[in-house]
Design a protein around this motif. Structure first.
Motif, PDB file in Angstrom:
ATOM      1  N   HIS A  63       7.496 110.265 -87.763  1.00 57.48           N
ATOM      2  CA  HIS A  63       7.668 111.277 -86.722  1.00 57.48           C
ATOM      3  C   HIS A  63       8.234 110.648 -85.461  1.00 57.48           C
ATOM      4  O   HIS A  63       8.180 109.435 -85.273  1.00 57.48           O
ATOM      5  CB  HIS A  63       6.342 111.976 -86.427  1.00 57.48           C
ATOM      6  CG  HIS A  63       5.239 111.027 -86.049  1.00 57.48           C
ATOM      7  ND1 HIS A  63       4.552 110.292 -86.987  1.00 57.48           N
ATOM      8  CD2 HIS A  63       4.727 110.688 -84.851  1.00 57.48           C
ATOM      9  CE1 HIS A  63       3.649 109.540 -86.375  1.00 57.48           C
ATOM     10  NE2 HIS A  63       3.737 109.754 -85.072  1.00 57.48           N
ATOM     11  N   CYS A  64       8.785 111.500 -84.588  1.00 56.71           N
ATOM     12  CA  CYS A  64       9.403 111.024 -83.362  1.00 56.71           C
ATOM     13  C   CYS A  64       8.338 110.919 -82.277  1.00 56.71           C
ATOM     14  O   CYS A  64       7.639 111.889 -82.005  1.00 56.71           O
ATOM     15  CB  CYS A  64      10.500 112.001 -82.937  1.00 56.71           C
ATOM     16  SG  CYS A  64      11.207 111.613 -81.334  1.00 56.71           S
ATOM     17  N   HIS A  65       8.234 109.753 -81.662  1.00 58.72           N
ATOM     18  CA  HIS A  65       7.217 109.577 -80.631  1.00 58.72           C
ATOM     19  C   HIS A  65       7.634 110.155 -79.286  1.00 58.72           C
ATOM     20  O   HIS A  65       6.816 110.319 -78.402  1.00 58.72           O
ATOM     21  CB  HIS A  65       6.831 108.102 -80.515  1.00 58.72           C
ATOM     22  CG  HIS A  65       5.840 107.708 -81.561  1.00 58.72           C
ATOM     23  ND1 HIS A  65       5.031 106.609 -81.475  1.00 58.72           N
ATOM     24  CD2 HIS A  65       5.527 108.296 -82.742  1.00 58.72           C
ATOM     25  CE1 HIS A  65       4.259 106.536 -82.544  1.00 58.72           C
ATOM     26  NE2 HIS A  65       4.554 107.540 -83.330  1.00 58.72           N
ATOM     27  N   ASP A  66       8.919 110.462 -79.134  1.00 60.40           N
ATOM     28  CA  ASP A  66       9.359 111.098 -77.888  1.00 60.40           C
ATOM     29  C   ASP A  66       9.065 112.595 -77.896  1.00 60.40           C
ATOM     30  O   ASP A  66       8.711 113.173 -76.882  1.00 60.40           O
ATOM     31  CB  ASP A  66      10.868 110.916 -77.678  1.00 60.40           C
ATOM     32  CG  ASP A  66      11.222 109.489 -77.321  1.00 60.40           C
ATOM     33  OD1 ASP A  66      10.343 108.614 -77.468  1.00 60.40           O
ATOM     34  OD2 ASP A  66      12.368 109.248 -76.914  1.00 60.40           O
ATOM     35  N   HIS A  67       9.283 113.222 -79.056  1.00 63.60           N
ATOM     36  CA  HIS A  67       9.173 114.682 -79.103  1.00 63.60           C
ATOM     37  C   HIS A  67       8.057 115.183 -80.008  1.00 63.60           C
ATOM     38  O   HIS A  67       7.725 116.356 -79.971  1.00 63.60           O
ATOM     39  CB  HIS A  67      10.505 115.296 -79.555  1.00 63.60           C
ATOM     40  CG  HIS A  67      11.674 114.829 -78.734  1.00 63.60           C
ATOM     41  ND1 HIS A  67      12.628 113.975 -79.221  1.00 63.60           N
ATOM     42  CD2 HIS A  67      11.995 115.076 -77.442  1.00 63.60           C
ATOM     43  CE1 HIS A  67      13.508 113.718 -78.267  1.00 63.60           C
ATOM     44  NE2 HIS A  67      13.153 114.366 -77.182  1.00 63.60           N
ATOM     45  N   GLY A  68       7.536 114.309 -80.841  1.00 59.75           N
ATOM     46  CA  GLY A  68       6.381 114.679 -81.650  1.00 59.75           C
ATOM     47  C   GLY A  68       6.673 115.351 -82.985  1.00 59.75           C
ATOM     48  O   GLY A  68       5.747 115.669 -83.727  1.00 59.75           O
ATOM     49  N   GLU A  78      16.412 114.304 -87.721  1.00 64.74           N
ATOM     50  CA  GLU A  78      15.497 115.255 -88.346  1.00 64.74           C
ATOM     51  C   GLU A  78      14.454 115.739 -87.337  1.00 64.74           C
ATOM     52  O   GLU A  78      13.825 116.769 -87.525  1.00 64.74           O
ATOM     53  CB  GLU A  78      14.789 114.618 -89.547  1.00 64.74           C
ATOM     54  CG  GLU A  78      15.606 114.635 -90.823  1.00 64.74           C
ATOM     55  CD  GLU A  78      15.863 116.052 -91.326  1.00 64.74           C
ATOM     56  OE1 GLU A  78      14.896 116.781 -91.567  1.00 64.74           O
ATOM     57  OE2 GLU A  78      17.038 116.425 -91.460  1.00 64.74           O
ATOM     58  N   CYS A  79      14.234 114.977 -86.269  1.00 66.82           N
ATOM     59  CA  CYS A  79      13.355 115.447 -85.190  1.00 66.82           C
ATOM     60  C   CYS A  79      14.088 116.576 -84.481  1.00 66.82           C
ATOM     61  O   CYS A  79      15.207 116.389 -84.003  1.00 66.82           O
ATOM     62  CB  CYS A  79      13.040 114.319 -84.210  1.00 66.82           C
ATOM     63  SG  CYS A  79      12.425 114.935 -82.625  1.00 66.82           S
ATOM     64  N   SER A  80      13.482 117.761 -84.404  1.00 66.92           N
ATOM     65  CA  SER A  80      14.215 118.883 -83.796  1.00 66.92           C
ATOM     66  C   SER A  80      14.480 118.650 -82.317  1.00 66.92           C
ATOM     67  O   SER A  80      15.430 119.189 -81.774  1.00 66.92           O
ATOM     68  CB  SER A  80      13.519 120.226 -83.973  1.00 66.92           C
ATOM     69  OG  SER A  80      12.367 120.125 -84.706  1.00 66.92           O
ATOM     70  N   GLY A  81      13.642 117.825 -81.659  1.00 63.56           N
ATOM     71  CA  GLY A  81      13.878 117.515 -80.250  1.00 63.56           C
ATOM     72  C   GLY A  81      15.125 116.657 -80.089  1.00 63.56           C
ATOM     73  O   GLY A  81      15.987 116.933 -79.253  1.00 63.56           O
ATOM     74  N   CYS A  82      15.237 115.611 -80.893  1.00 62.88           N
ATOM     75  CA  CYS A  82      16.407 114.728 -80.834  1.00 62.88           C
ATOM     76  C   CYS A  82      17.660 115.499 -81.218  1.00 62.88           C
ATOM     77  O   CYS A  82      18.716 115.349 -80.612  1.00 62.88           O
ATOM     78  CB  CYS A  82      16.227 113.537 -81.767  1.00 62.88           C
ATOM     79  SG  CYS A  82      14.991 112.355 -81.195  1.00 62.88           S
ATOM     80  N   GLN A  83      17.538 116.350 -82.236  1.00 63.90           N
ATOM     81  CA  GLN A  83      18.697 117.091 -82.721  1.00 63.90           C
ATOM     82  C   GLN A  83      19.225 118.039 -81.644  1.00 63.90           C
ATOM     83  O   GLN A  83      20.423 118.073 -81.372  1.00 63.90           O
ATOM     84  CB  GLN A  83      18.311 117.875 -83.969  1.00 63.90           C
ATOM     85  CG  GLN A  83      19.500 118.450 -84.695  1.00 63.90           C
ATOM     86  CD  GLN A  83      19.060 119.266 -85.896  1.00 63.90           C
ATOM     87  OE1 GLN A  83      18.215 120.152 -85.778  1.00 63.90           O
ATOM     88  NE2 GLN A  83      19.607 118.955 -87.049  1.00 63.90           N
TER      89      GLN A  83
HETATM   90 ZN    ZN Z   1      12.880 113.162 -81.135  1.00 64.42          ZN
END
Ligand code: ZN
Ligand code: ZN
Ligand code: ZN
Ligand code: ZN
Ligand code: ZN
Length: 393
Positions: A271-276, A308-313
């Protein structure tokens, strides 16, 4: 007769001595491209790669057919037609799911304009605006033809080099008619090969493009996870947009195959630690590798995995722990001390109030360079776009 890439390339060069098109037969050396669909398409002839005693070879007859076809192509530089390049889309993941020479050419133009704007630090200006010469930003035709000269995959389509063949009528991009017709024959041929390479050779199930290609001693085959002997399900992205903290205990990552290598049993929900957000199940080895910064980013599929992290995307960015590496690599590639041609070494000194200060040094000189938050965001977007573009070839 089977030919080494070296002899195959020499034969194509020899046969096409009088061909009017700029060619890139050296693409035959890029045997890693055979992973895609086991062929390299030159013009409108598909050359199958055969792995023989651990070396890649091509069939002599196909090599000659490709060479003759190009040599006999009636290219008339006075007979130009409109190329019909599509409008540029910033981020279009579907685009890379099919062979499309027009889209490829258009994205090269924007890639060159974007990198020029970064080099000249024109951060406020819109590099997407089309100039009088038909090119975006302040890009000149010479700059477009020369841009990314060291990257073959940014210059060839179907073993030919289209950049220098384009001309601007004042309203449209033009190309020689015979060349447009050639690329229009290349496109469905390449697409068809790519689609056939999606079919599992064990059970005929159709998989995602490229994902099931498996190396063997005789070259690549397409095998779905069950047919390749795995007993775990492949992850289909059903947790996309789900927060890691909201996962129930019953959702076990080890019911799945690793999302990245598709070969080993997963052990954790990455999982992404920036966006969760959950990115998918990873095996131990891929998970460890992800901790390795740039080296991880160089791996095929890694950038797509991070997105795949929706925040990064949504923000077209990567987790912050990758930012320094991406910027550092960019500075080392583009910054020079005056006329000195040594590639400097860059290190991040300081990161405060949104400004990252890097110190660069070549043999004798030492200087600093500040990178603002918006420059950093642009660099990240460019890095992502390049990573997605190179995935295609
Ligand atoms: Zn992210
Ligand atoms: Zn199968
Ligand atoms: Zn893995
Ligand atoms: Zn965590
Ligand atoms: Zn120097």
């Amino acid at each position: 007769m089977l030919l080494s890439p070296k002899s195959a390339c020499a034969i194509v060069k020899d046969l096409t001595q009088n061909c009017a098109l700029p060619l890139a037969p050296e693409v035959l050396f890029r045997t890693q491209l055979l992973r895609h669909h086991s062929h390299i398409v030159i013009g409108d002839v598909a050359l199958r790669g055969y792995k023989h005693k651990a070396r890649w070879t091509y069939d002599d007859r196909e090599v000659r057919r490709a060479g003759h076809a190009l040599a006999e192509l009636p290219v008339d530089f006075d007979d130009l037609v409109e190329a019909h390049l599509p409008e540029y889309r910033d981020h279009d993941p579907q685009a890379w799911e099919r062979s499309d020479w027009r889209r490829q050419l258009r994205s090269w133009m924007y890639d060159a304009a974007f990198h020029k704007s970064l080099r000249e630090r024109r951060y406020g200006e819109d590099y997407r605006k089309i100039g009088k010469n038909g090119l975006p930003g302040t890009l000149t035709m010479d700059e477009f033809v020369q841009a990314r000269n060291d990257m073959l995959h940014m210059h060839h389509i179907a073993g030919t080099k289209p950049r220098g063949l384009l001309s601007w009528s004042g309203e449209h991009w033009l190309l020689p008619r015979a060349y447009v017709e050639l690329l229009d024959r290349w496109e469905p041929l390449d697409d068809d090969l790519a689609n056939r390479a999606r079919i599992c050779s064990g059970c005929s199930t159709q998989g995602p493009r490229w994902a099931w290609r498996t190396p063997t001693t005789n070259g690549y085959v397409t095998l779905c996870p069950p047919c390749s002997g795995a007993t775990y399900q492949s992850y289909e992205g059903h947790l996309h947009g789900v927060l890691y903290d909201s996962l129930r205990r019953t959702m076990r990552a080890d019911d799945y195959l690793c999302r990245l290598c598709g070969q080993s049993r997963a052990f954790t929900w990455d999982h992404c630690h920036d966006h969760g957000y959950v990115r998918g199940p990873l095996c131990a080895s891929c998970n460890t590798f992800e901790g390795k910064g740039v080296r991880f980013l160089e791996r095929t599929g890694s950038v797509l995995h991070l997105l795949e992290c929706s925040g990064c995307q949504a923000r077209q960015t990567l987790p912050s722990r990758f930012h320094t590496e991406v910027i550092r690599a960019h500075l080392e590639q583009t910054e020079r001390h005056g006329r000195c041609c040594n590639r400097p070494h860059a290190e991040e000194l300081d990161h405060a109030h949104g400004i990252r200060r890097f110190v660069l040094h070549c043999h004798q000189n030492r200087w600093t360079r500040d990178v603002t938050t918006s420059e950093a965001a642009d660099l990240l977007r460019a890095f992502i776009a390049t990573a997605l573009a190179s995935r295609w070839t």
